[in-house]
Motif scaffolding. Structure first.
Motif, short mmCIF file in Angstrom:
data_model
loop_
_atom_site.label_atom_id
_atom_site.label_comp_id
_atom_site.label_asym_id
_atom_site.label_seq_id
_atom_site.Cartn_x
_atom_site.Cartn_y
_atom_site.Cartn_z
N GLY A 306 0.82 -1.21 0.00
CA GLY A 306 0.00 0.00 0.00
C GLY A 306 0.85 1.26 0.00
N ALA A 307 1.91 1.26 0.81
CA ALA A 307 2.81 2.41 0.83
C ALA A 307 3.47 2.60 -0.53
CB ALA A 307 3.87 2.23 1.91
N GLY A 308 3.86 1.49 -1.16
CA GLY A 308 4.47 1.57 -2.48
C GLY A 308 3.52 2.15 -3.52
N ILE A 309 2.26 1.72 -3.48
CA ILE A 309 1.28 2.23 -4.45
C ILE A 309 1.08 3.73 -4.26
CG2 ILE A 309 -1.16 2.15 -5.10
CD1 ILE A 309 -1.08 -0.87 -4.55
N LEU A 310 1.00 4.17 -3.01
CA LEU A 310 0.86 5.61 -2.76
C LEU A 310 2.06 6.38 -3.30
CD1 LEU A 310 -0.66 5.75 0.85
CD2 LEU A 310 -1.77 6.38 -1.30
N GLY A 311 3.25 5.82 -3.06
CA GLY A 311 4.46 6.46 -3.58
C GLY A 311 4.46 6.53 -5.09
N ALA A 312 4.00 5.45 -5.75
CA ALA A 312 3.96 5.42 -7.21
C ALA A 312 2.97 6.44 -7.77
CB ALA A 312 3.59 4.01 -7.68
N LEU A 313 1.77 6.50 -7.18
CA LEU A 313 0.76 7.43 -7.67
C LEU A 313 1.19 8.88 -7.44
CD1 LEU A 313 -2.51 5.61 -6.51
CD2 LEU A 313 -1.48 5.65 -8.79
N LEU A 314 1.80 9.14 -6.30
CA LEU A 314 2.28 10.50 -6.03
C LEU A 314 3.37 10.89 -7.03
CD1 LEU A 314 2.47 13.05 -4.26
CD2 LEU A 314 4.05 11.78 -2.77
N THR A 315 4.27 9.97 -7.31
CA THR A 315 5.33 10.24 -8.28
C THR A 315 4.76 10.55 -9.65
OG1 THR A 315 6.82 8.76 -7.09
CG2 THR A 315 7.43 9.33 -9.33
N THR A 316 3.79 9.75 -10.09
CA THR A 316 3.19 9.97 -11.40
C THR A 316 2.49 11.32 -11.45
OG1 THR A 316 2.87 7.57 -11.63
CG2 THR A 316 1.60 8.99 -13.09
N TRP A 317 1.81 11.68 -10.39
CA TRP A 317 1.08 12.95 -10.35
C TRP A 317 2.03 14.13 -10.51
CZ3 TRP A 317 -3.63 14.78 -10.88
CH2 TRP A 317 -3.88 16.10 -10.47
N VAL A 318 3.06 14.19 -9.68
CA VAL A 318 3.95 15.36 -9.73
C VAL A 318 4.86 15.34 -10.95
CG1 VAL A 318 3.90 15.66 -7.22
CG2 VAL A 318 5.70 14.28 -8.24
N THR A 319 5.01 14.18 -11.59
CA THR A 319 5.80 14.11 -12.82
C THR A 319 5.03 14.67 -14.01
OG1 THR A 319 7.09 12.20 -12.08
CG2 THR A 319 6.94 12.56 -14.46
N PHE A 320 3.73 14.37 -14.11
CA PHE A 320 2.98 14.70 -15.32
C PHE A 320 2.09 15.93 -15.18
CE2 PHE A 320 4.03 10.24 -16.09
CZ PHE A 320 4.51 10.33 -17.38
N ALA A 321 1.71 16.33 -13.98
CA ALA A 321 0.89 17.54 -13.85
C ALA A 321 1.55 18.76 -14.49
CB ALA A 321 0.57 17.81 -12.37
N PRO A 322 2.88 18.97 -14.31
CA PRO A 322 3.50 20.12 -14.97
C PRO A 322 3.45 20.04 -16.50
CG PRO A 322 4.93 19.23 -13.27
CD PRO A 322 3.84 18.25 -13.46
N CYS A 323 3.44 18.81 -17.06
CA CYS A 323 3.41 18.67 -18.52
C CYS A 323 2.16 19.31 -19.11
CB CYS A 323 3.49 17.20 -18.91
SG CYS A 323 5.01 16.38 -18.41
#
Length: 432
Positions: A306-323
């Motif tokens: 669960g912690a890993g999934i949260l980390g993955a989703l957070l990473t994807t969000w902050v990586t692509f939102a600026p795009c």
């Protein structure tokens, strides 16, 4: 002059974007070719000039150019909502696949069959990086000055440990000053393109909302969970999203130095596994950051999926939102950007330096895959990891060489090369 965008039903566009997202294997070149075939040749939703115009703009931006191109064309057809749907559907299939692979990796990573699969993937990734180096170098190093800049960038990174952003900024400054002085050492002055008389505009509210949605999680995490792995993930990958000029290969060496050397989130072999897994999924290669975020949070969370999934989703969000932000804020002014001689020269200089960055990445991966041990060169200004030649892995070297011959002799695509690498890796694992 742009032609008027055809009247395309929104539902039809969404189905096409979903199809493109599912089929977008093979890296940015293959993804851009796929979009050109579907959007220009088959559907005729945009013209050739419009498509290339959008692509040129996306090449100026940090982040994955293929995903941003999809966002741009979606915006051109249906405004902000069209850009959001196009960009999200380009990401979503690969994101889901990478999330599943991340879970399998941490739960089954020590199974012999999985180790053999990853062994073959690592060898194939080395060949893919070498191909990227040759391809980008052929396009970017058209002059002796550009070649010198690439060599200097490689030396700064590999021998002296200069941070990646410093190298990129220095190259950009050199190119910008050259362009300001009228020099064409790095790039010829772009032609004057006709401006669209009725350009589509983005709502200021939409732009502000995207900026808030991107930056608000950073502030909340730093207020509520200061010093946590989630706060560090949000901060670091947001910063990475701003400096990823030159594509995923260019930023990987910098990201690897930080997540392996500074944060300790990953081990060297895991970074190669991450890139190998990212090469096998649809969507932008920068989804490799999602794997890093998953493993970082999983490890810091004591092995919690669960912690890993949260980390993955957070990473994807902050990586692509600026795009999305870059496209919606900058697209209305793209013609002015393209007509700027100094900017064109700066970006060409950055592209030349990126060749050195990719070379550094290839050496780093090669050293850690082909050798069991490294020795540190730490004398005076030098700061480099060199191979311990006594620890050479002959099987890894032989497999990499064989895949290199296959790639160059028969010109197989990335997908086939990865599949061949996986098969040979499983065979080597079975023998050993």
């Amino acid at each position: 002059m742009y032609v008027s965008a055809p009247s395309v039903p929104f539902a039809d566009a969404a189905r096409v974007w979903a199809r493109i997202g599912i089929l977008s294997f093979g890296g940015p070149a293959a993804q851009i070719a796929l979009m050109h075939r579907v959007l220009v040749d088959e559907r005729k939703w945009v013209g050739e000039a419009q498509f290339l115009h959008a692509l040129n703009f996306c090449m100026l931006l940090p982040g994955p150019e293929a995903q941003q191109l999809a966002t741009y064309v979606g915006w051109l057809l249906h405004g902000v909502r069209g850009g959001l749907v196009a960009g999200l559907l380009f990401i979503l299939p690969g994101m889901l696949v990478m999330l599943g692979l991340s879970v399998l990796y941490v739960t089954l990573g020590q199974v012999p069959a999985v180790e053999g699969l990853l062994f073959g993937l690592k060898a194939a990734v080395l060949v893919v990086v070498a191909e990227a180096l040759e391809r980008v170098g052929r396009r970017a190093l058209g002059s002796g000055v550009a070649r010198l800049l690439a060599v200097l960038a490689f030396a700064a990174l590999f021998l002296f440990g200069v941070p990646f952003p410093v190298v990129v900024l220095a190259a950009g400054l050199i190119g910008y000053m050259a362009g300001r002085r009228g020099s064409t050492l790095f790039a010829r002055a772009p032609g004057d393109a006709a401006l669209d008389e009725t350009p589509r505009r983005s709502s200021p509210f939409a732009i502000l909302s995207l900026a808030v949605l991107w930056l608000a999680p950073l502030g909340l995490l730093w207020l509520l969970l200061p010093g946590s792995v989630y706060a560090e993930i949000a901060r670091f990958f947001s910063w990475l999203a701003v400096i990823t000029f030159g594509g995923a290969y260019a930023v990987l060496s910098y990201m690897t130095d930080v997540v392996v050397g500074s944060f300790g989130w990953m081990r060297p072999g895991e970074m190669m596994d991450a890139l190998g897994l990212a090469e096998t999924t649809p969507g932008p290669l920068i989804l490799v950051t999602q794997f890093v975020g998953f493993v970082a949070a999983w490890r810091e969370g004591g092995g919690s999926i669960g912690a890993g999934i949260l980390g993955a989703l957070l990473t994807t969000w902050v990586t692509f939102a600026p795009c999305f932000l870059w496209i919606f804020a900058g697209a209305p002014y793209v013609e002015r950007l393209r007509g700027n001689r100094a900017l064109a020269s700066a970006l060409a200089a950055i592209t030349a330096a990126v060749v050195g960055v990719i070379a550094n990445l290839g050496i780093w991966f090669g050293v850690h895959f082909l050798f069991a041990r490294t020795v540190r060169l730490d004398a005076g200004p030098f700061d480099a990891a060199l191979p311990d030649w006594a620890s050479l892995d002959v099987a890894a070297l032989a497999l990499t060489a064989l895949l290199g011959v296959i790639a160059w002799r028969w010109k197989v695509g990335i997908g086939w090369l990865l599949l061949i690498g996986i098969g040979l890796g499983l065979a080597v694992q079975a023998v050993l």
